[in-house]
Design a protein around this motif. Sequence first.
Motif, PDB file in Angstrom:
ATOM      1  N   TYR A 139       0.843  -1.190   0.000  1.00  0.00           N
ATOM      2  CA  TYR A 139       0.000   0.000   0.000  1.00  0.00           C
ATOM      3  C   TYR A 139       0.883   1.246   0.000  1.00  0.00           C
ATOM      4  O   TYR A 139       1.972   1.267   0.575  1.00  0.00           O
ATOM      5  CB  TYR A 139      -0.927   0.007   1.212  1.00  0.00           C
ATOM      6  N   ALA A 140       0.388   2.271  -0.677  1.00  0.00           N
ATOM      7  CA  ALA A 140       1.143   3.519  -0.797  1.00  0.00           C
ATOM      8  C   ALA A 140       0.200   4.690  -0.558  1.00  0.00           C
ATOM      9  O   ALA A 140      -1.018   4.533  -0.471  1.00  0.00           O
ATOM     10  CB  ALA A 140       1.793   3.620  -2.170  1.00  0.00           C
ATOM     11  N   GLY A 141       0.779   5.886  -0.461  1.00  0.00           N
ATOM     12  CA  GLY A 141      -0.015   7.082  -0.212  1.00  0.00           C
ATOM     13  C   GLY A 141      -0.064   7.408   1.259  1.00  0.00           C
ATOM     14  O   GLY A 141       0.176   6.553   2.124  1.00  0.00           O
ATOM     15  N   SER A 142      -0.414   8.650   1.548  1.00  0.00           N
ATOM     16  CA  SER A 142      -0.420   9.103   2.945  1.00  0.00           C
ATOM     17  C   SER A 142      -1.417   8.339   3.789  1.00  0.00           C
ATOM     18  O   SER A 142      -1.202   8.130   4.989  1.00  0.00           O
ATOM     19  CB  SER A 142      -0.737  10.605   2.999  1.00  0.00           C
ATOM     20  N   ASP A 143      -2.509   7.881   3.175  1.00  0.00           N
ATOM     21  CA  ASP A 143      -3.512   7.133   3.920  1.00  0.00           C
ATOM     22  C   ASP A 143      -3.578   5.674   3.490  1.00  0.00           C
ATOM     23  O   ASP A 143      -4.574   4.990   3.742  1.00  0.00           O
ATOM     24  CB  ASP A 143      -4.885   7.783   3.749  1.00  0.00           C
ATOM     25  N   ASN A 144      -2.497   5.225   2.842  1.00  0.00           N
ATOM     26  CA  ASN A 144      -2.452   3.851   2.306  1.00  0.00           C
ATOM     27  C   ASN A 144      -3.637   3.562   1.392  1.00  0.00           C
ATOM     28  O   ASN A 144      -4.126   2.429   1.308  1.00  0.00           O
ATOM     29  CB  ASN A 144      -2.423   2.822   3.451  1.00  0.00           C
ATOM     30  N   GLY A 145      -4.082   4.604   0.699  1.00  0.00           N
ATOM     31  CA  GLY A 145      -5.245   4.434  -0.171  1.00  0.00           C
ATOM     32  C   GLY A 145      -4.917   3.895  -1.543  1.00  0.00           C
ATOM     33  O   GLY A 145      -5.833   3.661  -2.345  1.00  0.00           O
ATOM     34  N   ILE A 146      -3.648   3.717  -1.840  1.00  0.00           N
ATOM     35  CA  ILE A 146      -3.240   3.179  -3.139  1.00  0.00           C
ATOM     36  C   ILE A 146      -2.797   1.735  -2.933  1.00  0.00           C
ATOM     37  O   ILE A 146      -1.834   1.471  -2.200  1.00  0.00           O
ATOM     38  CB  ILE A 146      -2.098   3.998  -3.761  1.00  0.00           C
ATOM     39  N   GLU A 147      -3.502   0.824  -3.561  1.00  0.00           N
ATOM     40  CA  GLU A 147      -3.165  -0.600  -3.457  1.00  0.00           C
ATOM     41  C   GLU A 147      -2.301  -0.999  -4.643  1.00  0.00           C
ATOM     42  O   GLU A 147      -2.667  -0.765  -5.796  1.00  0.00           O
ATOM     43  CB  GLU A 147      -4.431  -1.440  -3.427  1.00  0.00           C
ATOM     44  N   VAL A 148      -1.165  -1.609  -4.352  1.00  0.00           N
ATOM     45  CA  VAL A 148      -0.234  -2.053  -5.386  1.00  0.00           C
ATOM     46  C   VAL A 148      -0.048  -3.562  -5.242  1.00  0.00           C
ATOM     47  O   VAL A 148       0.396  -4.035  -4.196  1.00  0.00           O
ATOM     48  CB  VAL A 148       1.123  -1.339  -5.289  1.00  0.00           C
ATOM     49  N   GLN A 149      -0.406  -4.289  -6.286  1.00  0.00           N
ATOM     50  CA  GLN A 149      -0.258  -5.748  -6.248  1.00  0.00           C
ATOM     51  C   GLN A 149       0.774  -6.177  -7.285  1.00  0.00           C
ATOM     52  O   GLN A 149       0.635  -5.918  -8.478  1.00  0.00           O
ATOM     53  CB  GLN A 149      -1.588  -6.436  -6.550  1.00  0.00           C
ATOM     54  N   TRP A 150       1.831  -6.830  -6.796  1.00  0.00           N
ATOM     55  CA  TRP A 150       2.872  -7.365  -7.665  1.00  0.00           C
ATOM     56  C   TRP A 150       2.583  -8.850  -7.874  1.00  0.00           C
ATOM     57  O   TRP A 150       2.234  -9.562  -6.938  1.00  0.00           O
ATOM     58  CB  TRP A 150       4.253  -7.198  -7.016  1.00  0.00           C
ATOM     59  N   PHE A 151       2.739  -9.310  -9.102  1.00  0.00           N
ATOM     60  CA  PHE A 151       2.422 -10.712  -9.346  1.00  0.00           C
ATOM     61  C   PHE A 151       3.431 -11.354 -10.303  1.00  0.00           C
ATOM     62  O   PHE A 151       4.058 -10.693 -11.129  1.00  0.00           O
ATOM     63  CB  PHE A 151       1.000 -10.878  -9.903  1.00  0.00           C
ATOM     64  N   LEU A 152       3.579 -12.655 -10.124  1.00  0.00           N
ATOM     65  CA  LEU A 152       4.442 -13.482 -10.970  1.00  0.00           C
ATOM     66  C   LEU A 152       3.713 -14.783 -11.255  1.00  0.00           C
ATOM     67  O   LEU A 152       3.189 -15.421 -10.336  1.00  0.00           O
ATOM     68  CB  LEU A 152       5.778 -13.776 -10.279  1.00  0.00           C
ATOM     69  N   ASN A 153       3.679 -15.174 -12.503  1.00  0.00           N
ATOM     70  CA  ASN A 153       3.060 -16.421 -12.914  1.00  0.00           C
ATOM     71  C   ASN A 153       4.038 -17.228 -13.748  1.00  0.00           C
ATOM     72  O   ASN A 153       4.749 -16.677 -14.591  1.00  0.00           O
ATOM     73  CB  ASN A 153       1.796 -16.161 -13.744  1.00  0.00           C
ATOM     74  N   VAL A 154       4.064 -18.510 -13.490  1.00  0.00           N
ATOM     75  CA  VAL A 154       4.875 -19.424 -14.287  1.00  0.00           C
ATOM     76  C   VAL A 154       3.950 -20.517 -14.811  1.00  0.00           C
ATOM     77  O   VAL A 154       3.403 -21.304 -14.031  1.00  0.00           O
ATOM     78  CB  VAL A 154       6.031 -20.045 -13.478  1.00  0.00           C
TER      79      VAL A 154
END
Length: 945
Positions: A885-900
């Motif tokens: 999560y990012a932003g001053s209020d953690n209002g930005i959700e960031v999802q990192w993904f890897l698929n094989v």
Amino acid sequence: MTRLLSAVAVSLAVAAGGSSAALAQQPAGAAIEEVVVTGSRIVRDGYDSPTPTTVVGSEQIQSQAAPNLIDYLTNLPSFAGNYTPQSSSQNVSSGAAGTASVNLRNLGTNRTLVLLDGQRSVPSTITGLVDVNTIPQQLIERVEVVTGGASAAYGSDAVSGVVNFILDKDYVGFKSELSGGITSYGDNGNFSIAMTAGTEFANGRGHLIVSGQEKRQHGVITGDRPWNLQGWQIINNPDYTDTNGQPRRLLLSEIAPSNATPGGLIVDGPLRGVAFGEGGTPYQFQFGPLISGSAMQGGDWEDSSLHLVGQSIEPRIGSRNLFARASFALTDAAEIYFQSNWYKNSNYSHAYPNDGYFGGLMIQADNPFIPASVAAQIATLGITEFEMGHSLRDMGTVSIDTGRVVTRNVLGITGDFDAFGSSWGWDAYYQYGVSEGSESAYNSSNLVAVDEAMDSVIDPDTGAIVCRSSLTDPGNGCVPYNPFGIGVNTSAALDYVVGDVSHRDQKFVQESAGVAVQGAPFTNWAGDVSFATGLEYRKEKSSGASTELDLQRVFFAGNYRPTFGEYDVTELFMETIVPLAVDRSWARALDLNAAVRFTDYSTSGSVETWKAGLTYMPIDSLTLRTTVSRDIRAPNLSDLFNAGLSVNQNVIDNATGNSVTTENITGGNTALRPEIADSFGIGLVFQPEFLQGFSASADYWEIDVSDAINTVSAQNIVDLCFQGNTDFCAAINNGSPLRETTGSDRNTIRIQPFNLAQQLASGVDLEASYALPAQVFGGDIGMRFLATHFIENYRDDTLTQPTDTVGENRGSGPPDWRWNASLNFSRETFSATLNARGVSDGVFSNTQIECVSGCPVSTIANPTINVNHLSGATYLDLSLSKTTYAGSDNGIEVQWFLNVKNLANKDPVLAVGGPGGIPYDTVSTNAANYDTQGRVFRAGVRVSL
């Protein structure tokens, strides 16, 4: 058209056959969200559809991060024989290259109805195929797969079922995704970028959504994979006799043409075996020890094979998708909306080698391109002409370049009103859709030009090398072609024989409109009796243009002809749900679902479809369900009006055993009637109280299609003519049997669809899911299993031997079993899913008899072969994701993904063709059943706020 507005709790949705997908994703102890399951036009809270419905949520699609939506859907067991960009890459003349279409029950893509929010989507081809990549993938809320006849509820083409893509029309916020992938071989690099935004306006009365996506895939244009370079092929056994007990056919490696090489091979006379390599250098070709017609094993097989000039493993793809929807509440009881979807794609792939001369190329001794050393031998031997075989490497590979622009605009209004003491819902819409296709075949040889260019002489007046035809017709523009070697021709010579492009522009227009109303007009002893009715109208038409050379059918591949035609259809439907019992000692619930549709086609008249189904819950943990239905598929624009495609193909001449190139001319038939299908299904759903979180279902299904629209293949026509059936001989060369040909001369076969077949498909669907009620290792675990067992896929066209294709893993038949199992672990911001998918063992053909010695007499209907077995396959896929999560209020959700995908880098099972055809002409496996790319890595990031 009408949305099913009722919300069904996840546990009840499982009873409808489709919620295990959602349930498996629920953390233990979390509040169970409600999902919406269709399969009916009726709004009915808590109703469990008698027709099994599998639901795939957006989370599952995202977890696989497939570059194309069809790649994910192909993993679902109920699909078999989906049309993918890879599998359609050799469909040069049909115009279907590069499409992605779904095929339920292996009954054909045109017997599966594709809907977008319950409304028909615009077809991308004249055959009615809906390219599912036109769907805005980032907005998909879920995919509902109704695995059963649904023509009465949704209309024609729903013979094997319905695939309904439901969009998130209430989305508010912003989300984006950037991802890319590559194979472990370092090829097929690809990327995708998508953005979606949704907002309310006018104090919440209005809602606007905009979504866009761009995708690029570089493809695997050549067949350069180790497993694809071994020359496996089925050939006829040259030593076979009716009495020696040997098999008639042989599956062998190192098979290649015995009468052609990429640079030319002399195949007769005292110079037989002289071949020509790079730069025209002569060498002595080594024939293999086993020669069968135009094929051989061993020897210089790699020299004569069409190495790396055949079908692409994966096409090069580019696409853009834009979607916008605006809605506004006119009143508290009525909402108007406008929806627009624009999709543009391009596909490029290699199809097959150019039309070669497998023998039959006659060269005169005065041809000035003959290398000096060989010319001296010709003079010494007194040879005046000789025969060559040539696979025309200098001309390159026939390549397909297709592009499509599909637009779909919908204007609609929905609302509700009170009547008969209850609330009713209604909606009306008008849709206008256009699909504009551009199809080109590059490097497809001009057969007339090739014949002229191959015959060269010295101009006695100028001393220049010219075409012999130019001596008598100096202005004909012919450029001589050097057939002696590889890399020996000028750009002018190549431009003369392959410079023209086979091209067609085709346009399809679909207009549809409908109005529907549904509600509960009265109540009986068991509850509300629900009712829905509606009226729909649809019109489809096609038009187009192609080049003058296409109309003259001078090309080896392509020869496109535009199709002109139109039809319209008017439909009236009614559906009801009648509760028969509730909370009785013998029944927790018993409901009847019935529907009827009256359809009138401008081309084939009127037809009725209907459905009746029961759901019975004797106890809380068990639901029984059954349906019977009458469904139809009406002939599409291609079936009716196809102007006549020209497709070149190799068939086996039974009289000689040789492979012969034929020109197959297909056309439409305006006398076709709708196909009629009778379907039956029965199943149960088990949700035991003693095992919370577990659900399982089993359903038997059977679909019997009569008056099926079908065409007999070119090889079947040849076989039946050889057996003495004069009706089929009439389709060959206007009544003559196959004949020996030279140059661009070829046999012609006429192919036309008829209502002549019966198809019977049956099988069992199994589904189970389990969400552990307690955490393990601090996280939640969910499991899911899906499987389809195909019992029979039987076709009887009344002309050829009836065949059952179940277990034919090489061709279009479904495997005995297709299955998919997943294990998901999630803990706070981390998730991991291990997925296993596979198909069971099979055969090349159910009609073949496997034997090595002591074989029975081989027949055309039941040929003997040394190997008929094909192994099954299991593939493992791994998906990992981490959310920050990012932003001053953690209002930005960031999802990192890897698929094989294909974690073990497992090679496909070699499922090759033959007799006929040439190694490397086609990929030596069946991409519908086996992975072709090897291990595939894909990584990316999703951002939402």
